[in-house]
Design a protein around this motif. Structure first.
Motif, PDB file in Angstrom:
ATOM      1  N   ASP A  47       0.835  -1.213   0.000  1.00 44.78           N
ATOM      2  CA  ASP A  47       0.000   0.000   0.000  1.00 44.78           C
ATOM      3  C   ASP A  47       0.864   1.255   0.000  1.00 44.78           C
ATOM      4  N   ALA A  48       1.950   1.245   0.760  1.00 42.54           N
ATOM      5  CA  ALA A  48       2.856   2.399   0.758  1.00 42.54           C
ATOM      6  C   ALA A  48       3.467   2.594  -0.625  1.00 42.54           C
ATOM      7  N   ALA A  49       3.836   1.503  -1.279  1.00 44.09           N
ATOM      8  CA  ALA A  49       4.444   1.593  -2.611  1.00 44.09           C
ATOM      9  C   ALA A  49       3.465   2.137  -3.644  1.00 44.09           C
ATOM     10  N   ILE A  50       2.226   1.706  -3.587  1.00 42.50           N
ATOM     11  CA  ILE A  50       1.260   2.191  -4.579  1.00 42.50           C
ATOM     12  C   ILE A  50       0.917   3.656  -4.313  1.00 42.50           C
ATOM     13  N   LEU A  51       0.843   4.045  -3.054  1.00 46.29           N
ATOM     14  CA  LEU A  51       0.606   5.458  -2.732  1.00 46.29           C
ATOM     15  C   LEU A  51       1.766   6.322  -3.230  1.00 46.29           C
ATOM     16  N   SER A  52       2.977   5.839  -3.100  1.00 44.31           N
ATOM     17  CA  SER A  52       4.143   6.572  -3.613  1.00 44.31           C
ATOM     18  C   SER A  52       4.074   6.720  -5.123  1.00 44.31           C
ATOM     19  N   VAL A  68       1.392   6.746  -7.005  1.00 47.58           N
ATOM     20  CA  VAL A  68       0.337   7.709  -7.329  1.00 47.58           C
ATOM     21  C   VAL A  68       0.826   9.124  -7.066  1.00 47.58           C
ATOM     22  N   GLN A  69       1.442   9.325  -5.909  1.00 47.80           N
ATOM     23  CA  GLN A  69       1.901  10.667  -5.541  1.00 47.80           C
ATOM     24  C   GLN A  69       2.919  11.216  -6.543  1.00 47.80           C
ATOM     25  N   SER A  70       3.734  10.364  -7.117  1.00 47.39           N
ATOM     26  CA  SER A  70       4.788  10.832  -8.022  1.00 47.39           C
ATOM     27  C   SER A  70       4.315  10.993  -9.472  1.00 47.39           C
ATOM     28  N   HIS A  71       3.045  10.712  -9.734  1.00 48.16           N
ATOM     29  CA  HIS A  71       2.527  10.805 -11.102  1.00 48.16           C
ATOM     30  C   HIS A  71       1.321  11.750 -11.108  1.00 48.16           C
ATOM     31  N   PRO A  72       1.518  12.995 -11.566  1.00 47.74           N
ATOM     32  CA  PRO A  72       0.457  14.015 -11.477  1.00 47.74           C
ATOM     33  C   PRO A  72      -0.893  13.597 -12.064  1.00 47.74           C
ATOM     34  N   ARG A  99      -0.969   2.268 -14.969  1.00 48.36           N
ATOM     35  CA  ARG A  99      -0.423   1.993 -16.303  1.00 48.36           C
ATOM     36  C   ARG A  99      -1.229   2.726 -17.375  1.00 48.36           C
ATOM     37  N   GLU A 100      -2.551   2.710 -17.240  1.00 39.75           N
ATOM     38  CA  GLU A 100      -3.413   3.426 -18.198  1.00 39.75           C
ATOM     39  C   GLU A 100      -3.143   4.924 -18.182  1.00 39.75           C
ATOM     40  N   ASN A 101      -2.758   5.448 -17.031  1.00 41.15           N
ATOM     41  CA  ASN A 101      -2.463   6.879 -16.891  1.00 41.15           C
ATOM     42  C   ASN A 101      -1.056   7.231 -17.380  1.00 41.15           C
ATOM     43  N   GLY A 102      -0.297   6.231 -17.818  1.00 42.51           N
ATOM     44  CA  GLY A 102       1.038   6.489 -18.332  1.00 42.51           C
ATOM     45  C   GLY A 102       2.151   6.348 -17.316  1.00 42.51           C
ATOM     46  N   ALA A 103       1.822   5.893 -16.123  1.00 43.15           N
ATOM     47  CA  ALA A 103       2.836   5.698 -15.087  1.00 43.15           C
ATOM     48  C   ALA A 103       3.417   4.287 -15.191  1.00 43.15           C
ATOM     49  N   LYS A 104       4.542   4.073 -14.560  1.00 42.22           N
ATOM     50  CA  LYS A 104       5.125   2.740 -14.455  1.00 42.22           C
ATOM     51  C   LYS A 104       4.787   2.219 -13.061  1.00 42.22           C
ATOM     52  N   PRO A 105       3.801   1.318 -12.980  1.00 40.98           N
ATOM     53  CA  PRO A 105       3.398   0.832 -11.655  1.00 40.98           C
ATOM     54  C   PRO A 105       4.480  -0.023 -11.003  1.00 40.98           C
ATOM     55  N   PRO A 106       4.544   0.023  -9.682  1.00 37.29           N
ATOM     56  CA  PRO A 106       5.528  -0.807  -8.985  1.00 37.29           C
ATOM     57  C   PRO A 106       5.147  -2.289  -9.045  1.00 37.29           C
ATOM     58  N   THR A 107       6.133  -3.141  -8.910  1.00 40.06           N
ATOM     59  CA  THR A 107       5.899  -4.580  -8.800  1.00 40.06           C
ATOM     60  C   THR A 107       5.657  -4.877  -7.324  1.00 40.06           C
ATOM     61  N   LEU A 108       4.511  -5.464  -7.032  1.00 38.54           N
ATOM     62  CA  LEU A 108       4.105  -5.660  -5.643  1.00 38.54           C
ATOM     63  C   LEU A 108       3.952  -7.132  -5.258  1.00 38.54           C
ATOM     64  N   ASP A 109       4.536  -8.021  -6.029  1.00 35.79           N
ATOM     65  CA  ASP A 109       4.379  -9.448  -5.781  1.00 35.79           C
ATOM     66  C   ASP A 109       4.849  -9.836  -4.381  1.00 35.79           C
ATOM     67  N   TYR A 110       4.039 -10.604  -3.717  1.00 33.69           N
ATOM     68  CA  TYR A 110       4.354 -11.085  -2.369  1.00 33.69           C
ATOM     69  C   TYR A 110       5.653 -11.884  -2.367  1.00 33.69           C
ATOM     70  N   SER A 147      10.400  -2.952   4.846  1.00 32.70           N
ATOM     71  CA  SER A 147       9.361  -2.238   5.591  1.00 32.70           C
ATOM     72  C   SER A 147       8.693  -1.247   4.650  1.00 32.70           C
ATOM     73  N   PRO A 148       7.485  -0.814   4.973  1.00 34.55           N
ATOM     74  CA  PRO A 148       6.843   0.191   4.129  1.00 34.55           C
ATOM     75  C   PRO A 148       7.611   1.508   4.171  1.00 34.55           C
ATOM     76  N   VAL A 149       7.662   2.154   3.039  1.00 43.06           N
ATOM     77  CA  VAL A 149       8.243   3.490   2.943  1.00 43.06           C
ATOM     78  C   VAL A 149       7.083   4.399   2.534  1.00 43.06           C
ATOM     79  N   TRP A 150       6.530   5.089   3.522  1.00 43.06           N
ATOM     80  CA  TRP A 150       5.355   5.914   3.281  1.00 43.06           C
ATOM     81  C   TRP A 150       5.771   7.206   2.566  1.00 43.06           C
ATOM     82  N   PRO A 151       4.975   7.614   1.578  1.00 41.78           N
ATOM     83  CA  PRO A 151       5.296   8.862   0.884  1.00 41.78           C
ATOM     84  C   PRO A 151       5.288  10.040   1.860  1.00 41.78           C
ATOM     85  N   LYS A 152       6.104  11.000   1.579  1.00 40.72           N
ATOM     86  CA  LYS A 152       6.140  12.213   2.409  1.00 40.72           C
ATOM     87  C   LYS A 152       4.857  12.999   2.232  1.00 40.72           C
TER      88      LYS A 152
END
Length: 160
Positions: free
Chosen positions: A16-21, A23-27, A134-145, A154-159
């Motif tokens: 969840d932290a990775a996906i939030l990051s 999103v935050q980095s892609h306007p 991906r549809e928005n043109g971003a490169k989504p993170p790989t989140l495989d367990y 550990s999670p790295v929460w966006p600033k």
């Protein structure tokens, strides 16, 4: 079984932290109403189940209101995961069979079933969010367990 749930909930916080990051980095994604609504849904369901696990009230009207800013959504996820991980880390094997009430579904699953639901539900919606990124043109993170298990970051929460 407890160890598995601890691992799954730790992965979930990291993912969840990775996906939030991402999103935050892609306007374009940061302004995507569907994506933000879906993320809010994920954390709201996590919070509903956590409240049921802990036997405390859940204010549906308040919790259903989307956060006014992305920073608030980040904080909501972060605090929910901190509390959820503390809960899972404090469980014993015998507690997994305890039943809890889900009045809106008219059922009383075991704690193990509820914990599984939280992880699977969140994973499903994260997959939808990755597609949207991906549809928005971003490169989504790989989140495989399985990849997460290699180093268990550990999670790295966006600033905020």
């Amino acid at each position: 079984m407890i160890t598995l749930f601890q691992s799954l909930f730790s992965h979930q916080a990291w993912a969840d932290a990775a996906i939030l990051s991402a999103v935050q980095s892609h306007p374009e994604s940061l302004g995507d109403e569907w994506l933000l609504k879906n993320l809010h849904h994920v954390v709201t369901v996590q919070r509903v189940f956590l409240s049921r696990f802990l036997g405390r009230p859940f204010d549906k009207a308040k919790e259903s209101q989307p956060p006014g800013a992305f920073d608030e959504l980040i904080r909501l996820f972060q605090t929910t995961h901190e509390e959820g991980l503390a809960f899972v880390n404090g469980l014993s094997e015998s507690e997994l069979e305890r039943r809890f009430e889900l009045p809106f579904l008219q059922t009383e699953p075991t704690l193990a079933e509820g914990l599984t639901q939280v992880v699977m539900h969140s994973q499903n919606h994260r997959g939808q969010c990755l597609t949207r990124l991906r549809e928005n043109g971003a490169k989504p993170p790989t989140l495989d367990y399985i990849l997460w298990t290699k180093n268990r970051p550990s999670p790295v929460w966006p600033k905020s």
